[in-house]
Structures are given as structure tokens and as C-alpha cells.
Design a protein around this motif. Structure first.
Motif, mmCIF file in Angstrom:
data_model
loop_
_atom_site.group_PDB
_atom_site.id
_atom_site.type_symbol
_atom_site.label_atom_id
_atom_site.label_comp_id
_atom_site.label_asym_id
_atom_site.label_seq_id
_atom_site.Cartn_x
_atom_site.Cartn_y
_atom_site.Cartn_z
ATOM 1 N N GLN A 1 11.264 12.189 5.563
ATOM 2 C CA GLN A 1 10.810 12.947 6.729
ATOM 3 C C GLN A 1 9.359 12.633 7.082
ATOM 4 O O GLN A 1 9.023 12.318 8.216
ATOM 5 C CB GLN A 1 10.958 14.448 6.430
ATOM 6 N N GLU A 2 8.514 12.736 6.078
ATOM 7 C CA GLU A 2 7.091 12.439 6.258
ATOM 8 C C GLU A 2 6.897 11.010 6.762
ATOM 9 O O GLU A 2 6.107 10.748 7.679
ATOM 10 C CB GLU A 2 6.372 12.600 4.900
ATOM 11 N N ALA A 3 7.627 10.086 6.193
ATOM 12 C CA ALA A 3 7.466 8.674 6.537
ATOM 13 C C ALA A 3 7.858 8.412 7.985
ATOM 14 O O ALA A 3 7.122 7.769 8.732
ATOM 15 C CB ALA A 3 8.309 7.822 5.599
ATOM 16 N N ALA B 1 0.857 -1.189 0.000
ATOM 17 C CA ALA B 1 0.000 0.000 0.000
ATOM 18 C C ALA B 1 0.891 1.236 0.000
ATOM 19 O O ALA B 1 1.625 1.484 0.959
ATOM 20 C CB ALA B 1 -0.898 -0.003 1.232
ATOM 21 N N VAL B 2 0.859 1.992 -1.091
ATOM 22 C CA VAL B 2 1.726 3.170 -1.201
ATOM 23 C C VAL B 2 1.042 4.353 -0.501
ATOM 24 O O VAL B 2 0.048 4.892 -0.981
ATOM 25 C CB VAL B 2 2.042 3.493 -2.673
ATOM 26 N N SER B 3 1.594 4.717 0.656
ATOM 27 C CA SER B 3 0.899 5.661 1.547
ATOM 28 C C SER B 3 1.544 7.041 1.591
ATOM 29 O O SER B 3 1.250 7.837 2.478
ATOM 30 C CB SER B 3 0.801 5.057 2.949
ATOM 31 N N LYS B 4 2.398 7.350 0.610
ATOM 32 C CA LYS B 4 2.955 8.710 0.543
ATOM 33 C C LYS B 4 1.814 9.725 0.478
ATOM 34 O O LYS B 4 0.826 9.482 -0.237
ATOM 35 C CB LYS B 4 3.868 8.868 -0.675
ATOM 36 N N THR C 1 0.303 18.485 -4.018
ATOM 37 C CA THR C 1 1.277 19.135 -3.152
ATOM 38 C C THR C 1 2.642 18.487 -3.271
ATOM 39 O O THR C 1 2.791 17.306 -3.068
ATOM 40 C CB THR C 1 0.842 19.021 -1.665
ATOM 41 N N LYS C 2 3.617 19.300 -3.607
ATOM 42 C CA LYS C 2 4.971 18.767 -3.807
ATOM 43 C C LYS C 2 5.668 18.571 -2.482
ATOM 44 O O LYS C 2 5.654 19.417 -1.616
ATOM 45 C CB LYS C 2 5.786 19.749 -4.662
ATOM 46 N N GLN C 3 6.314 17.414 -2.336
ATOM 47 C CA GLN C 3 7.143 17.198 -1.173
ATOM 48 C C GLN C 3 8.507 16.756 -1.654
ATOM 49 O O GLN C 3 8.633 16.041 -2.624
ATOM 50 C CB GLN C 3 6.529 16.141 -0.269
ATOM 51 N N ASN D 1 21.981 12.102 2.920
ATOM 52 C CA ASN D 1 21.802 12.557 4.301
ATOM 53 C C ASN D 1 20.552 11.971 4.971
ATOM 54 O O ASN D 1 20.298 12.221 6.140
ATOM 55 C CB ASN D 1 21.807 14.090 4.370
ATOM 56 N N LYS D 2 19.778 11.212 4.229
ATOM 57 C CA LYS D 2 18.607 10.537 4.796
ATOM 58 C C LYS D 2 18.857 9.048 5.036
ATOM 59 O O LYS D 2 17.993 8.335 5.545
ATOM 60 C CB LYS D 2 17.396 10.686 3.860
ATOM 61 N N ALA D 3 20.047 8.596 4.667
ATOM 62 C CA ALA D 3 20.308 7.143 4.719
ATOM 63 C C ALA D 3 20.171 6.583 6.134
ATOM 64 O O ALA D 3 19.675 5.475 6.320
ATOM 65 C CB ALA D 3 21.692 6.843 4.158
ATOM 66 N N LYS D 4 20.573 7.365 7.125
ATOM 67 C CA LYS D 4 20.517 6.867 8.503
ATOM 68 C C LYS D 4 19.072 6.621 8.938
ATOM 69 O O LYS D 4 18.745 5.577 9.514
ATOM 70 C CB LYS D 4 21.194 7.864 9.446
ATOM 71 N N GLN D 5 18.213 7.600 8.648
ATOM 72 C CA GLN D 5 16.793 7.466 9.015
ATOM 73 C C GLN D 5 16.158 6.307 8.262
ATOM 74 O O GLN D 5 15.361 5.546 8.821
ATOM 75 C CB GLN D 5 16.040 8.756 8.635
ATOM 76 N N ILE D 6 16.503 6.180 6.998
ATOM 77 C CA ILE D 6 15.933 5.093 6.195
ATOM 78 C C ILE D 6 16.409 3.742 6.733
ATOM 79 O O ILE D 6 15.611 2.819 6.927
ATOM 80 C CB ILE D 6 16.282 5.284 4.701
ATOM 81 N N ALA D 7 17.693 3.646 7.021
ATOM 82 C CA ALA D 7 18.254 2.364 7.486
ATOM 83 C C ALA D 7 17.693 1.946 8.838
ATOM 84 O O ALA D 7 17.650 0.758 9.156
ATOM 85 C CB ALA D 7 19.771 2.459 7.555
ATOM 86 N N SER D 8 17.246 2.913 9.633
ATOM 87 C CA SER D 8 16.759 2.553 10.967
ATOM 88 C C SER D 8 15.242 2.412 11.041
ATOM 89 O O SER D 8 14.734 1.796 11.969
ATOM 90 C CB SER D 8 17.253 3.567 12.007
ATOM 91 N N HIS D 9 14.505 2.976 10.086
ATOM 92 C CA HIS D 9 13.036 2.950 10.176
ATOM 93 C C HIS D 9 12.365 1.978 9.213
ATOM 94 O O HIS D 9 11.183 1.696 9.366
ATOM 95 C CB HIS D 9 12.458 4.348 9.924
ATOM 96 N N PHE D 10 13.079 1.515 8.218
ATOM 97 C CA PHE D 10 12.436 0.701 7.180
ATOM 98 C C PHE D 10 12.922 -0.752 7.213
ATOM 99 O O PHE D 10 14.016 -1.042 7.700
ATOM 100 C CB PHE D 10 12.702 1.316 5.789
#
Ligand SMILES: *Cc1c(COP(=O)(O)O)cnc(C)c1O
Length: 232
Positions: A59-61, A32-35, A228-230, A84-93
Motif C-alpha cells: 500500500q505504502e509503495a 535503495a531500500v525505501s520502505k 512504526t509498524k506497518q 490480495n496484493k498480488a494485482k497491485q504488485i504485478a502492475s506497479h513493480f
């Protein structure tokens, strides 16, 4: 509620397509693509049993993942990855579908927390050869995948692609068929590659016909997205 009806409808379409194209029952996972969707919209789907969710904007995710706080959900990152988002991605996904640069793979590998299982990854292929699209070319796939073997905190699962829109069903099948062949070829020496992440609202049935194991569906489930652009 609309989301509940839509979810039932998509599940039905998936099982009809599995039968029609001689796929094993329940072999296609609905992502389910929830963006851009709210926590309430996501929770409506969760309460109907949906467990896999795909997000594009880090960020939103991360905000939604933390607010929802459900360890039983499986979060897939399906957007472009900024270093610069790799850390958040690696820890949350649990999954990243859009790996197309070694530099980013290395960051995800280094930053995957020790207490979590290796991060499931797919290599994104730019199958339509569009300059504007993310992904590596099919020709580069063998070398790229060989290089990923050094990253012990990543678990390579297969290929992902978002082809250019095609006019009809037969035309939609062509790029998917090429991707299926490539996965088949790769899996001779790497039998652990079991994932073909292809198909969106527009071309889900064609993707299932060609062996999709994950379909990524946003609009058909949650309705049209507003524009809306993100960027994060
Ligand atoms: C937004 C998005 C989807 C979902 O597309 P829909 O047409 O809304 O089903 C699938 N895959 C990727 C990579 C996306 O960015």
C-alpha cells in the motif's frame, strides 16, 4: 545533505569491495531500500542518480510510486506477498524478490499486465532455516524453480536471501557462499539466471565477496528507520 553523502559513501564501499574481491567493476547494483521513507527522501536519492528502489509494504509503495510518477525508476518488491496484493504488485513493480509460494507466483503471472514486460522474479531462500523467516529451503529450490517455468509472464532471474545476522565477516560469508554455489549450479542448465540478491547494511561487503549482484541497502543510505509498524 546526509542522504547525498551516504549515497556517495556506499558507492565507494561497493567499488572498493568489487576490487578487493576481484569482481567486475560496476557489477553490483545498489538497491535503495525505501520502505518507511518519504517521497522527499526518495527524490533526494533520485536526483543523485539512484534508479533502483526496494519496497516492502504494498500500500505504502503504490502510493509513493504513483506520486513520484517517474517511469525511469525501477521498483523492486522485497517484502512478504499477500495474495490480495498480488494485482497491485504485478502492475506497479518491475521486480519481485520474495517469491516463495507457487500460488503467489501463479497470481503474479496471471495479473502481470499485458502491456508490460514479464515481471523479473527471484526465489527467496530461507538459508538459515529459521522457522519465522520467509523463503523455501535450499533442498526445495530445484523443484520449485522447475515449477515456475510454466509462468510465461514471469522471468526468473535468480535467488534472494536475508540470512540471520552473523557475528563477524567470515561468519557472514558462509550462507552467502552456499547461495552462490546454488546459483552457479542452477545456471548450468539455466544460463539466464544472473541475479544474487544478498547483502544489507550489516553484511554488504561479505555479500559482494560472495557474488552479490544486487545489494539491498536501507539504513546506511537513509539512516535508522523508526519502529512504526506497518503491515500492508
Ligand atoms: C529492510 C530490508 C533491507 C534493508 O535493510 P538495512 O539493514 O536497512 O540495510 C534489505 N532487505 C530486506 C528484505 C528488507 O526488508
Amino acid at each position: 545533505m546526509k542522504i547525498i553523502d551516504n549515497l556517495a559513501h556506499i558507492h565507494n564501499e561497493i567499488s572498493v569491495a568489487e576490487k578487493r574481491f576481484n569482481r567486475t567493476g560496476a557489477s553490483v547494483c545498489l538497491l535503495a531500500v525505501s520502505k518507511t521513507r518519504s517521497v522527499d527522501e526518495i527524490m533526494t536519492a533520485v536526483n543523485e542518480g539512484q534508479r533502483h528502489f526496494g519496497e516492502n509494504y504494498c500500500q505504502e509503495a503504490v502510493e509513493k510510486i504513483d506520486v513520484i510518477g517517474r517511469p525511469d525508476l525501477i521498483w523492486h518488491f522485497i517484502g512478504p506477498i499477500q495474495s490480495n496484493k498480488a494485482k497491485q504488485i504485478a502492475s506497479h513493480f518491475d521486480w519481485v524478490h520474495t517469491v516463495d509460494r507457487i500460488k503467489i507466483a501463479r497470481r503474479l503471472d496471471e495479473l502481470r499486465p499485458e502491456n508490460l514486460a514479464p515481471l523479473n522474479v527471484c526465489v527467496q531462500i530461507n538459508i538459515s532455516g529459521e522457522d519465522s523467516k520467509a523463503g523455501i529451503t535450499l533442498d526445495d529450490a530445484d523443484n520449485f524453480i522447475a515449477e515456475l517455468e510454466q509462468f510465461k509472464r514471469l522471468k526468473l532471474r535468480g535467488l534472494m536471501s536475508l540470512p540471520a545476522p552473523a557475528s563477524d565477516f567470515d561468519a557472514q560469508r558462509i550462507p552467502f557462499s552456499i547461495l552462490k554455489q546454488k546459483l552457479l549450479e542452477l545456471s548450468i542448465s539455466r544460463p539466464e539466471l544472473d541475479t544474487l540478491s544478498i547483502g544489507t547494511t550489516q553484511d554488504m561487503t561479505a555479500a559482494i565477496a560472495e557474488g552479490a549482484t544486487i545489494v539491498r541497502i536501507g539504513t546506511a543510505l537513509f539512516g535508522p528507520r523508526n519502529a512504526t509498524k506497518q503491515t500492508t
